[in-house]
Write an enzyme that holds these catalytic residues in place. Structure first.
Site, PDB file in Angstrom:
ATOM      1  N   ASP A  28       0.831  -1.212   0.000  1.00  0.00           N
ATOM      2  CA  ASP A  28       0.000   0.000   0.000  1.00  0.00           C
ATOM      3  C   ASP A  28       0.862   1.259   0.000  1.00  0.00           C
ATOM      4  OD1 ASP A  28      -2.377   1.368  -0.013  1.00  0.00           O
ATOM      5  OD2 ASP A  28      -2.638   1.301   2.164  1.00  0.00           O
ATOM      6  N   GLY A  29       0.336   2.304  -0.611  1.00  0.00           N
ATOM      7  CA  GLY A  29       0.995   3.614  -0.550  1.00  0.00           C
ATOM      8  C   GLY A  29       1.527   4.122  -1.883  1.00  0.00           C
ATOM      9  N   GLY A  31      -0.148   5.514  -4.324  1.00  0.00           N
ATOM     10  CA  GLY A  31      -0.779   6.799  -4.628  1.00  0.00           C
ATOM     11  C   GLY A  31      -0.140   7.926  -3.827  1.00  0.00           C
ATOM     12  N   SER A  73      -7.591  -5.865  -4.956  1.00  0.00           N
ATOM     13  CA  SER A  73      -8.631  -6.394  -4.073  1.00  0.00           C
ATOM     14  C   SER A  73      -9.991  -6.411  -4.767  1.00  0.00           C
ATOM     15  CB  SER A  73      -8.719  -5.538  -2.797  1.00  0.00           C
ATOM     16  OG  SER A  73      -9.377  -4.319  -3.076  1.00  0.00           O
ATOM     17  N   GLU A  75     -12.375  -4.921  -3.768  1.00  0.00           N
ATOM     18  CA  GLU A  75     -12.899  -3.558  -3.621  1.00  0.00           C
ATOM     19  C   GLU A  75     -12.210  -2.551  -4.539  1.00  0.00           C
ATOM     20  OE1 GLU A  75     -12.199  -5.499  -0.787  1.00  0.00           O
ATOM     21  OE2 GLU A  75     -14.326  -6.007  -0.808  1.00  0.00           O
ATOM     22  N   ASN A  76     -11.056  -2.925  -5.106  1.00  0.00           N
ATOM     23  CA  ASN A  76     -10.309  -1.960  -5.926  1.00  0.00           C
ATOM     24  C   ASN A  76     -11.020  -1.619  -7.239  1.00  0.00           C
ATOM     25  OD1 ASN A  76      -7.057  -3.143  -4.806  1.00  0.00           O
ATOM     26  ND2 ASN A  76      -8.141  -1.301  -4.157  1.00  0.00           N
ATOM     27  N   TRP A  77     -12.070  -2.392  -7.591  1.00  0.00           N
ATOM     28  CA  TRP A  77     -12.874  -2.036  -8.776  1.00  0.00           C
ATOM     29  C   TRP A  77     -13.584  -0.712  -8.561  1.00  0.00           C
ATOM     30  CZ3 TRP A  77     -11.699  -4.958 -12.761  1.00  0.00           C
ATOM     31  CH2 TRP A  77     -11.309  -6.284 -12.558  1.00  0.00           C
ATOM     32  N   ARG A 194      -4.830  -1.716   8.987  1.00  0.00           N
ATOM     33  CA  ARG A 194      -6.050  -2.509   8.746  1.00  0.00           C
ATOM     34  C   ARG A 194      -5.726  -3.600   7.740  1.00  0.00           C
ATOM     35  NH1 ARG A 194      -7.567   2.753   6.842  1.00  0.00           N
ATOM     36  NH2 ARG A 194      -7.119   2.973   4.613  1.00  0.00           N
ATOM     37  N   SER A 196      -7.970  -4.631   5.272  1.00  0.00           N
ATOM     38  CA  SER A 196      -8.587  -4.394   3.968  1.00  0.00           C
ATOM     39  C   SER A 196      -8.944  -5.690   3.245  1.00  0.00           C
ATOM     40  CB  SER A 196      -7.678  -3.508   3.090  1.00  0.00           C
ATOM     41  OG  SER A 196      -7.411  -2.280   3.729  1.00  0.00           O
TER      42      SER A 196
HETATM   43  C1  IPE Z   1      -5.370  -2.816  -0.095  1.00  0.00           C
HETATM   44  O1  IPE Z   1      -5.053  -1.492  -0.249  1.00  0.00           O
HETATM   45  C2  IPE Z   1      -5.370  -3.512  -1.434  1.00  0.00           C
HETATM   46  C3  IPE Z   1      -4.067  -3.687  -2.069  1.00  0.00           C
HETATM   47  C4  IPE Z   1      -2.911  -3.294  -1.576  1.00  0.00           C
HETATM   48  C5  IPE Z   1      -4.098  -4.359  -3.329  1.00  0.00           C
HETATM   49  P1  IPE Z   1      -6.187  -0.374  -0.432  1.00  0.00           P
HETATM   50  O2  IPE Z   1      -5.455   0.911  -0.606  1.00  0.00           O
HETATM   51  O3  IPE Z   1      -7.124  -0.770  -1.497  1.00  0.00           O
HETATM   52  O4  IPE Z   1      -6.935  -0.429   0.969  1.00  0.00           O
HETATM   53  P2  IPE Z   1      -7.814   0.670   1.710  1.00  0.00           P
HETATM   54  O5  IPE Z   1      -8.873   1.114   0.752  1.00  0.00           O
HETATM   55  O6  IPE Z   1      -6.892   1.793   2.078  1.00  0.00           O
HETATM   56  O7  IPE Z   1      -8.337  -0.015   2.928  1.00  0.00           O
HETATM   57  C1  IPE Z   2      -1.579   0.262  -3.365  1.00  0.00           C
HETATM   58  O1  IPE Z   2      -1.377   1.629  -3.434  1.00  0.00           O
HETATM   59  C2  IPE Z   2      -1.776  -0.341  -4.723  1.00  0.00           C
HETATM   60  C3  IPE Z   2      -3.122  -0.898  -4.962  1.00  0.00           C
HETATM   61  C4  IPE Z   2      -4.123  -0.870  -4.138  1.00  0.00           C
HETATM   62  C5  IPE Z   2      -3.323  -1.547  -6.248  1.00  0.00           C
HETATM   63  P1  IPE Z   2      -2.592   2.642  -3.387  1.00  0.00           P
HETATM   64  O2  IPE Z   2      -3.013   2.980  -4.783  1.00  0.00           O
HETATM   65  O3  IPE Z   2      -3.673   2.120  -2.516  1.00  0.00           O
HETATM   66  O4  IPE Z   2      -1.894   3.905  -2.723  1.00  0.00           O
HETATM   67  P2  IPE Z   2      -2.522   4.882  -1.651  1.00  0.00           P
HETATM   68  O5  IPE Z   2      -3.046   4.043  -0.527  1.00  0.00           O
HETATM   69  O6  IPE Z   2      -3.614   5.641  -2.329  1.00  0.00           O
HETATM   70  O7  IPE Z   2      -1.372   5.747  -1.236  1.00  0.00           O
HETATM   71 MG    MG Z   3      -4.110   2.319  -0.571  1.00  0.00          MG
END
Ligand code: IPE
Ligand code: IPE
Ligand code: MG
Length: 240
Positions: A28-29, A31, A73, A75-77, A194, A196
């Protein structure tokens, strides 16, 4: 000397404990990494792929049996369409560019999650990668795609019910991870604390580590330090 050399390719040992066999990472992170640099999010995801490369190499060299990576995930959709398609593009590109190196390094690929919803071209690539590495005997690189624990447990419960009794054991035997070693260590980067919807069943007795590093900055040193922290922990599994 690298930790792999120091341990002869076996899990790192120390403090009386054993190194983890199965490590999972919530990557994660991406973005936030991009945002801090005033770059588009997709660049964060691209740098995230480089962190995947480094981490898989390091995990194999450190002697892990399995490394499970949360890539997408259920939920990522919910993300904007352009981000979802950028992620799918990166996945395709990653398989095309890295499969041969992994295959040569005896890494076996496995996918968890419900990939049946993916586009046919991605499915074909995944199938090819699975077949290409099926005979390998080294570290299993597990990629979680359209993965959600709740979906996985529901699918497993349905499969168990179709065969007979629903018990903890019969559900566990139907989980996507049934053929993997038990989860020892779960790491999440980016500072969020968390799960997730990741490996909720499997994490029952896993050690957890929440790191402040953003995923694109993650590398071998973080993995080595995480393993060292795991070794320092005392696991009891409810006993005494
Ligand atoms: C969890 O990260 C999913 C992946 C790393 C693939 P998210 O960024 O989607 O989780 P939330 O929305 O912050 O809980
Ligand atoms: C994790 O990074 C990658 C995926 C969920 C695919 P994020 O895209 O969730 O990055 P943040 O949490 O917004 O920083
Ligand atoms: Mg994230």
């Amino acid at each position: 000397m690298s930790a792999a050399a120091a341990t002869g390719g076996k899990p790192a040992k120390g403090g009386g404990g054993h190194g983890p066999r199965h490590v999972a990472i919530i990557m994660d992170g991406n973005g936030r990494w991009a945002k801090r640099r005033h770059l588009p999010r997709v660049l964060g995801h691209q740098r995230g792929v480089e962190a995947v490369r480094r981490t898989v190499r390091a995990g194999a060299e450190l002697g892990l049996s399995a490394l499970t990576l949360y890539a997408f995930s259920t939920e990522n959709w919910r993300r904007p369409e352009d981000e979802v398609s950028a992620l799918m593009g990166l996945l395709k590109h990653f398989i095309l560019s890295d499969l041969e190196e992994f295959a040569r390094n005896n890494i076996r690929l496995k996918v968890i999650g419900d990939v049946s919803v993916f586009a046919p071209d991605i499915l074909a690539l995944i199938d090819h990668a699975l077949q290409r590495t099926a005979g390998n005997t080294g570290m299993i690189m597990v990629v979680a795609l359209n993965y959600g624990s709740q979906d996985e447990i529901a699918r497993a419960a349905r499969a168990a019910a179709a065969k007979g009794d629903i018990t903890a054991e019969t559900i566990a035997a139907e989980l996507d991870t049934a053929d993997l070693p038990p989860l020892d260590l779960l790491i999440r980067t980016s500072g969020e604390v968390r799960l997730s919807n990741f490996l909720m069943w499997q994490a029952a007795y896993a050690e957890m580590l929440f790191l402040d590093v953003l995923w694109p900055d993650f590398g071998r040193d973080h993995l080595e330090e995480a393993i060292a922290e795991f070794v320092r922990r005392e696991r009891r599994f409810g006993g005494r």
